[in-house]
Design an enzyme around this catalytic site. Sequence first.
Site: not given
Ligand SMILES: Cc1cc2nc3c(=O)[nH]c(=O)nc-3n(C[C@H](O)[C@H](O)[C@H](O)COP(=O)(O)OP(=O)(O)OC[C@H]3O[C@@H](n4cnc5c(N)ncnc54)[C@H](O)[C@@H]3O)c2cc1C
Length: 306
Positions: A274, A22, A224, A20
């Site tokens: 990916h 991105e 990054f 895939s």
């Molecule tokens: C493949 C990929 C694509 C991405 N694409 C984008 C994008 O399009 N736009 C963008 O802005 N960013 C993007 N990001 C970055 C991402 O938004 C950041 O890494 C962000 O800080 C965390 O997002 P997440 O979805 O992993 O969050 P979550 O999974 O919600 O949380 C991340 C981490 O925070 C901690 N955490 C969160 N909630 C809790 C809780 N309730 N209790 C305890 N710990 C908690 C945990 O350690 C968790 O693993 C991407 C990252 C990756 C790896």
Amino acid sequence: MLASPNRKSRFLGHGDIDVSFEFFPPKTEAMDETLWRSIRRLEPLNPNFISVTYGAGGSTRERTHAIVARILKETCLTPAAHLTCVDATREEVNAVIKEYWDIGVRHIVALRGDPAGGVGQLYTPTPGGYINAADLTAGIKAVAPFEVSVACYPEKHPESPSVDADIDMLWAKIDAGAIRAITQFFFDNEVFFRYLDRVRARGITIPIVPGIIPIHNFRQVSGFALKSGTSVPDWLGHRFDGLDNDQETRHLVAAAVAAEQVMGLADQGITEFHFYTLNRADLVYAICHLLGLRPVATEAKARAAS
Ligand SMILES: Cc1cc2nc3c(=O)[nH]c(=O)nc-3n(C[C@H](O)[C@H](O)[C@H](O)COP(=O)(O)OP(=O)(O)OC[C@H]3O[C@@H](n4cnc5c(N)ncnc54)[C@H](O)[C@@H]3O)c2cc1C
């Protein structure tokens, strides 16, 4: 450095490998042309999906939507729209999710997003908004039966106290309906394999897809990496040492480094990849070729203009 013909590869060719790609929404018309040239170049490789990122706080909401809609309309590709919950209420996010469903998008990459002040700042959920990616995943599934992919972190998320706590969050995302996790990029394959072992030991069976970033520009990618908590091994820095003003050699080294990483993963049985393309096709195309992918005939959909 590249895979030797004698090496016993576990993959046999196109049928075994899923990729895939991105992309991110560009800011200028020139960058937009590059994006579409890259999408067209990679299209015949028949990726599983191509994803389009969502800017911090929804800053690219319209542009992400426009690109995803055009992918659906003008290409044979399956788009996946990234979506975050930073700076938005549930209603606002749900409206975006519904819009995607209505135009035919069936796959969302659900992310929390980074704090408005940037990585390293304390994340505070928006009042009335989704609190994290697991909550968002549940919200997406409540709107419509999307396929949902999520992020995971071989070197743990910078905000996470430990890899195990991070895997707890991955479990929460899976419980909410995620069926695939794409990793933050990494450079040392051992880091990925150690993480994979820990994830599997915790009973997680969904695909953990390695996120690969070709290093077009070592300084940029190091930046990054610093922000995302990804370690940059000394040997990697050494490979790009002294090449800041030698684009041609840098490019060849980048191809060799990425090929070595991907072939190393494939040799250990990894079959899904990916690619963070940074909107450029050349290195990714070459690496996919090494993986055994060959262009397939694509029948581009009628272009809007024709
Ligand atoms: C493949 C990929 C694509 C991405 N694409 C984008 C994008 O399009 N736009 C963008 O802005 N960013 C993007 N990001 C970055 C991402 O938004 C950041 O890494 C962000 O800080 C965390 O997002 P997440 O979805 O992993 O969050 P979550 O999974 O919600 O949380 C991340 C981490 O925070 C901690 N955490 C969160 N909630 C809790 C809780 N309730 N209790 C305890 N710990 C908690 C945990 O350690 C968790 O693993 C991407 C990252 C990756 C790896």
